[in-house]
Design an enzyme around this catalytic site. Structure first.
Site, PDB file in Angstrom:
ATOM      1  N   CYS A   4      30.916   6.950  42.404  1.00 56.50           N
ATOM      2  CA  CYS A   4      31.462   7.452  43.668  1.00 56.50           C
ATOM      3  C   CYS A   4      32.939   7.769  43.429  1.00 56.50           C
ATOM      4  CB  CYS A   4      31.314   6.398  44.767  1.00 56.50           C
ATOM      5  SG  CYS A   4      31.931   6.965  46.379  1.00 56.50           S
ATOM      6  N   CYS A  10      48.391   8.831  56.943  1.00 62.74           N
ATOM      7  CA  CYS A  10      47.389   7.967  57.592  1.00 62.74           C
ATOM      8  C   CYS A  10      48.062   6.648  58.010  1.00 62.74           C
ATOM      9  CB  CYS A  10      46.243   7.695  56.640  1.00 62.74           C
ATOM     10  SG  CYS A  10      45.619   9.202  55.860  1.00 62.74           S
ATOM     11  N   CYS A  34      51.163   9.046  48.226  1.00 63.30           N
ATOM     12  CA  CYS A  34      50.326  10.082  48.855  1.00 63.30           C
ATOM     13  C   CYS A  34      51.101  10.791  49.976  1.00 63.30           C
ATOM     14  CB  CYS A  34      49.055   9.448  49.407  1.00 63.30           C
ATOM     15  SG  CYS A  34      47.938  10.652  50.132  1.00 63.30           S
ATOM     16  N   CYS A  37      33.283   2.850  42.234  1.00 63.24           N
ATOM     17  CA  CYS A  37      33.952   3.828  43.092  1.00 63.24           C
ATOM     18  C   CYS A  37      35.391   3.997  42.625  1.00 63.24           C
ATOM     19  CB  CYS A  37      33.992   3.338  44.539  1.00 63.24           C
ATOM     20  SG  CYS A  37      32.395   2.926  45.177  1.00 63.24           S
ATOM     21  N   ARG A  74      27.959   0.091  54.390  1.00 63.30           N
ATOM     22  CA  ARG A  74      28.773  -0.715  53.479  1.00 63.30           C
ATOM     23  C   ARG A  74      29.832  -1.501  54.239  1.00 63.30           C
ATOM     24  NH1 ARG A  74      26.966   1.256  48.605  1.00 63.30           N
ATOM     25  NH2 ARG A  74      26.151   3.377  48.736  1.00 63.30           N
ATOM     26  N   CYS A 115      29.343  10.078  51.404  1.00 62.82           N
ATOM     27  CA  CYS A 115      29.733   8.731  51.821  1.00 62.82           C
ATOM     28  C   CYS A 115      30.849   8.913  52.837  1.00 62.82           C
ATOM     29  CB  CYS A 115      30.211   7.936  50.612  1.00 62.82           C
ATOM     30  SG  CYS A 115      30.869   6.311  51.026  1.00 62.82           S
ATOM     31  N   CYS A 129      47.496   3.264  56.082  1.00 59.17           N
ATOM     32  CA  CYS A 129      47.406   3.214  54.619  1.00 59.17           C
ATOM     33  C   CYS A 129      48.725   2.847  53.938  1.00 59.17           C
ATOM     34  CB  CYS A 129      46.906   4.550  54.091  1.00 59.17           C
ATOM     35  SG  CYS A 129      46.613   4.491  52.298  1.00 59.17           S
TER      36      CYS A 129
END
Ligand code: SAM
Ligand code: DTB
Ligand code: SF4
Length: 355
Positions: free
Chosen positions: A139, A68, A64, A108, A277, A199, A71
């Protein structure tokens, strides 16, 4: 959106004019008082002792372009995660069928993308339609979306789109520099306008202050309408990521369990209708801390041995925890009870193992 189940005034239930001071005052309550209040709000709006089982699948892992700091899937992280292509639709549907047979009512799908490319959309749409046809709630979390892409996902029947604000507006640019909080809020707006349930949550334990946790909850609770779903993750510190390495050097910066439960309770009180969650980080959380989270209003977990790339608690451990705590797996998510009653396939074998 879910309607309140009791005579709790709608104005309290749906209010999005929370001030930071009010939320800080919640965090400052004696712990048992805060948890008691959160449990009251929970019982007024959700079935007590029921927790939704959700399954996560990484449909496109690693590589990616975003940075972040938490991550493992960022190109900037030295985590050893290899980049893969988007999984084939058939493979995703097979994994969804397994998840359903293991008792999940929500599936998800996550992709390590800054945003989906238009050429990816046909396969993504097939995945949404296929999983939905199995009777599960769908999701997706694919990064930033244009209004057109959100419209396409809505037309395909996507139930929820996950896009986290992750932390407070003040702390945001210390965690991520390749996009802004505004970018994130724009996507949430595109999702909301397309009629998909929002979400959105974040991560606790990234070395932030309590004021940051207050700012994080405040940002969510003052959106034009509350997210229907609020994931609260505890940072899984991954070696080779900025935050994973930072915490390895300063273990005292790790979140303490009491403060984590306080964050869950504040989410529950300020956003009474949302599914809260309990997401990443359970594999290193004691059963008692998780029990406190359920008391404080968490009503969904991810099942299985793996999240997207990080380890998770595992079905056997969770079934044992549900038995010990007397928790029941939520058959269908309350907000979609009627729709799902028609969609729910017979014989979800492992549901019974979870009570
Ligand atoms: N790329 C998409 C995005 O960022 O929206 C979707 C996938 S991303 C992995 C989904 C969320 O997982 C992130 O927003 C973050 O809140 C959470 N997450 C990622 N790595 C984590 C970690 N090490 N510990 C806890 N939560 C994490
Ligand atoms: C969310 O807030 N937590 C889930 C879900 N949304 C997609 C993801 C957790 C990811 C944990 C790190 C990993 O597995 O790589
Ligand atoms: Fe990419 Fe999402 Fe990971 Fe950020 S959290 S690096 S956007 S996969």
């Amino acid at each position: 959106m879910t309607q309140p189940r009791t005579d709790q005034p709608l104005s309290d239930w749906a209010r999005n004019d929370w001030t930071r001071e009010e939320i800080a005052a919640l965090f400052d309550l004696p712990f048992t008082e805060l948890v008691f209040r959160a449990a009251e709000v929970h019982r007024a709006n959700h079935p007590a002792n029921e927790v939704q089982l959700s399954t996560l699948l990484s449909i496109k892992t690693g590589g990616c372009q975003e940075d972040c700091g938490y991550c493992a899937q960022s190109v900037k992280a030295d985590s050893g995660i290899k980049a893969t292509k988007l999984l084939a639709v058939q493979e995703v549907l097979q994994r969804a069928a397994q998840a359903r047979d293991n008792g999940s009512t929500r599936f998800c799908m996550g992709a390590a993308w800054r945003n989906p490319k238009d050429r990816d959309m046909p396969a993504i749409i097939e995945m949404v339609k296929g999983v939905r046809a199995m009777g599960m709630e769908t999701c997706m979390t694919l990064g930033m979306l244009t209004p057109e892409q959100a419209g396409m996902l809505s037309a395909a029947g996507l139930d929820y789109y996950n896009h986290n604000i992750d932390t407070s507006p003040e702390r945001y640019d210390q965690v991520i520099t390749t996009r802004t909080m505004e970018d994130r809020l724009d996507t949430l707006s595109n999702v909301r306008m397309a009629g998909i349930n929002v979400c959105s949550g974040g991560i606790v334990g990234m070395g932030e202050t309590r004021a940051d946790r207050v700012g994080f909850i405040h940002t969510l609770a003052t959106l034009p309408s509350h997210p229907q779903s609020v994931p609260v993750n505890a940072l899984v510190p991954v070696k080779g990521t900025v935050l994973g390495d930072m915490l390895a050097d300063t273990p005292l910066a790790r979140i303490d369990d009491v403060e984590f439960v306080r964050t869950v309770a504040a989410a529950r009180i300020t956003m009474p209708g949302a599914m809260v969650r309990l997401s990443a980080g359970r594999e290193s959380m004691s059963e008692m801390t998780q029990a406190m989270c359920f008391l404080a209003g968490a009503n969904s977990i991810f099942t299985g041995d793996k999240l997207l790339t990080a380890p998770n608690a595992g079905d056997d451990n969770d079934a044992a925890m549900f038995a010990r705590l007397g928790l029941k797996a939520m058959a269908v998510q309350q907000t979609e009870a009627e729709v799902a009653a028609e969609r729910m396939p017979k014989g979800c074998a492992k549901l019974e193992a979870f009570g």
